[in-house]
Design an enzyme around this catalytic site. Structure first.
Site, PDB file in Angstrom:
ATOM      1  N   THR A 273     -27.281 -35.639 -17.458  1.00 21.91           N
ATOM      2  CA  THR A 273     -28.497 -36.079 -18.080  1.00 21.91           C
ATOM      3  C   THR A 273     -28.651 -35.178 -19.306  1.00 21.91           C
ATOM      4  O   THR A 273     -28.312 -33.944 -19.303  1.00 21.91           O
ATOM      5  CB  THR A 273     -29.618 -36.084 -17.036  1.00 21.91           C
ATOM      6  OG1 THR A 273     -30.125 -34.486 -16.798  1.00 21.91           O
ATOM      7  CG2 THR A 273     -29.447 -36.665 -15.926  1.00 21.91           C
ATOM      8  N   GLY A 274     -29.491 -35.951 -20.128  1.00 21.42           N
ATOM      9  CA  GLY A 274     -29.540 -35.064 -21.451  1.00 21.42           C
ATOM     10  C   GLY A 274     -28.382 -34.892 -22.278  1.00 21.42           C
ATOM     11  O   GLY A 274     -27.856 -33.978 -22.851  1.00 21.42           O
ATOM     12  N   ALA A 275     -27.362 -35.939 -22.159  1.00 20.57           N
ATOM     13  CA  ALA A 275     -26.097 -35.827 -22.732  1.00 20.57           C
ATOM     14  C   ALA A 275     -25.796 -36.031 -24.071  1.00 20.57           C
ATOM     15  O   ALA A 275     -24.858 -36.020 -24.699  1.00 20.57           O
ATOM     16  CB  ALA A 275     -25.120 -36.943 -21.775  1.00 20.57           C
ATOM     17  N   SER A 276     -26.943 -36.324 -24.646  1.00 17.66           N
ATOM     18  CA  SER A 276     -26.683 -36.998 -26.136  1.00 17.66           C
ATOM     19  C   SER A 276     -26.640 -35.828 -27.267  1.00 17.66           C
ATOM     20  O   SER A 276     -26.418 -35.933 -28.626  1.00 17.66           O
ATOM     21  CB  SER A 276     -27.922 -37.812 -26.774  1.00 17.66           C
ATOM     22  OG  SER A 276     -28.888 -37.453 -26.473  1.00 17.66           O
ATOM     23  N   SER A 277     -26.982 -34.746 -26.912  1.00 17.51           N
ATOM     24  CA  SER A 277     -27.039 -33.335 -27.919  1.00 17.51           C
ATOM     25  C   SER A 277     -26.770 -32.141 -27.041  1.00 17.51           C
ATOM     26  O   SER A 277     -26.965 -31.973 -25.675  1.00 17.51           O
ATOM     27  CB  SER A 277     -28.441 -33.496 -28.733  1.00 17.51           C
ATOM     28  OG  SER A 277     -29.413 -33.108 -27.941  1.00 17.51           O
TER      29      SER A 277
ATOM     30  N   ILE B 131     -26.574 -28.932 -24.879  1.00 16.90           N
ATOM     31  CA  ILE B 131     -25.551 -28.537 -23.839  1.00 16.90           C
ATOM     32  C   ILE B 131     -24.750 -29.749 -23.116  1.00 16.90           C
ATOM     33  O   ILE B 131     -23.572 -29.681 -22.997  1.00 16.90           O
ATOM     34  CB  ILE B 131     -26.651 -27.677 -22.505  1.00 16.90           C
ATOM     35  CG1 ILE B 131     -27.079 -26.574 -23.115  1.00 16.90           C
ATOM     36  CG2 ILE B 131     -25.728 -27.778 -21.511  1.00 16.90           C
ATOM     37  CD1 ILE B 131     -28.513 -25.993 -22.381  1.00 16.90           C
TER      38      ILE B 131
ATOM     39  N   TYR C  57     -44.246 -26.017 -20.464  1.00 18.58           N
ATOM     40  CA  TYR C  57     -43.043 -25.937 -20.316  1.00 18.58           C
ATOM     41  C   TYR C  57     -42.935 -25.064 -19.034  1.00 18.58           C
ATOM     42  O   TYR C  57     -41.985 -25.613 -18.069  1.00 18.58           O
ATOM     43  CB  TYR C  57     -42.363 -25.402 -21.394  1.00 18.58           C
ATOM     44  CG  TYR C  57     -40.909 -25.111 -21.374  1.00 18.58           C
ATOM     45  CD1 TYR C  57     -40.040 -26.210 -21.406  1.00 18.58           C
ATOM     46  CD2 TYR C  57     -40.492 -23.699 -21.391  1.00 18.58           C
ATOM     47  CE1 TYR C  57     -38.615 -25.727 -21.365  1.00 18.58           C
ATOM     48  CE2 TYR C  57     -38.985 -23.574 -21.116  1.00 18.58           C
ATOM     49  CZ  TYR C  57     -38.198 -24.439 -21.090  1.00 18.58           C
ATOM     50  OH  TYR C  57     -36.939 -24.337 -20.926  1.00 18.58           O
TER      51      TYR C  57
END
Length: 286
Positions: free
Chosen positions: A34-38, A40, A179
């Site tokens: 997940t969060g694969a577009s930029s 890490i 956060y």
């Protein structure tokens, strides 16, 4: 070693990645990022490009995911792009349905998607959405995802890798309440669930990271020149965990921060209080 300053080299020493072991471990497996577009997630996808692996790349930005996929598939990996905002109930449901239809099952989940907000409480009084949206992506989304795929992971003796923050283990600091609360919530959930997951044959790894030079830190001006870990280094730590099954990764110096958070809690709170008092305007409308 990445293009680090001397201070960063001292702060962010990495493990030695045995690339052959990683490739062997991943042979024939399916990995969800997940969060694969930029940041890490993107660097991890590139790291795994030469493995015989099926990568499922999840993020909101489809165009970026497809560009990454074009590069990845020049190697041995196969990639499936799944554009989704994990805060969206319908899109999450579609992702879970897709995962449960995978004929090969699911072996590894890298929980990397996240949202950071730096804002004082007095500027958040009419911004409850700051807290609901951070909790939605940093806590509720990974919990919902894992609750659904635990049976899939148990069947494959799989692995959950959580990209967390050192702040979950340190004295909370001002301006980061939304956060820190959300990241700490999921860290606590996973640490509580880990023994049960381990009994099912599912390994768990948490990376407690310091500042990482990703697009997430750009809005905070002070962070642009602060020492920060490279996302390439973090990708290598994740790759290492895939064959070592190491339970946690922490910077070597974090123990001193943890000891300081306990031993010097009162003085630190005193310093923080007086620092904030000096910055406090005479009238702030509260």
């Amino acid at each position: 070693m990445q293009n680090y300053t001397l201070l960063e080299r001292l702060m962010f020493s990495s493990v030695t990645l045995n690339f052959s072991k990683m490739i062997d471990e991943l042979n024939g497996k399916t990995v969800l990022i997940t969060g694969a577009s930029s940041g890490i997630g993107k660097e991890l996808a590139y790291l795994l490009a030469d493995a015989n692996v099926h990568l499922i790349l999840v993020a909101r930005r489809e165009e970026e995911l497809r560009l990454i996929t074009e590069e990845i598939e020049k190697g041995s990996a196969k990639a499936t792009v799944f554009p989704a905002d994990l805060r969206n109930a319908q899109q999450m449901a579609e992702l879970l349905e897709f995962l449960h239809r995978l004929p090969e099952g699911l072996d590894i989940v890298v929980s990397n998607a996240g949202l950071s907000i730096n804002r004082p409480i007095v500027h958040s009084l009419d911004r409850l959405h700051d807290f609901t949206r951070t909790m939605a992506i940093n806590y509720f989304a990974p919990v919902q995802l894992l609750l659904s795929v635990i049976p899939l992971l148990a069947e494959k003796k799989g692995h959950i890798i959580n990209v967390s923050t050192i702040n979950a283990l340190l004295l909370p600091i001002p301006n980061w309440a939304a956060y820190q609360a959300s990241k700490t919530a999921f860290d606590t959930w996973l640490r509580s669930a880990a023994p049960e997951l381990n009994s099912l044959g599912i390994s768990t790894t948490t990376l407690y990271l310091p500042l990482v030079r990703t697009p997430m830190i750009e809005p905070t001006i002070a962070y642009r020149t602060a020492p920060a870990m490279s996302p390439v280094t973090v990708a290598e730590l994740i790759g290492h965990s895939m064959y070592s099954k190491r339970k946690t990764y922490k910077p070597w110096w974090l123990i001193f921060g943890q000891l300081g958070s306990v031993t010097f809690r009162k003085p630190l709170e005193f310093i923080i209080y007086h620092t904030l008092k000096q910055k406090e305007p005479k009238k702030h409308g509260v």
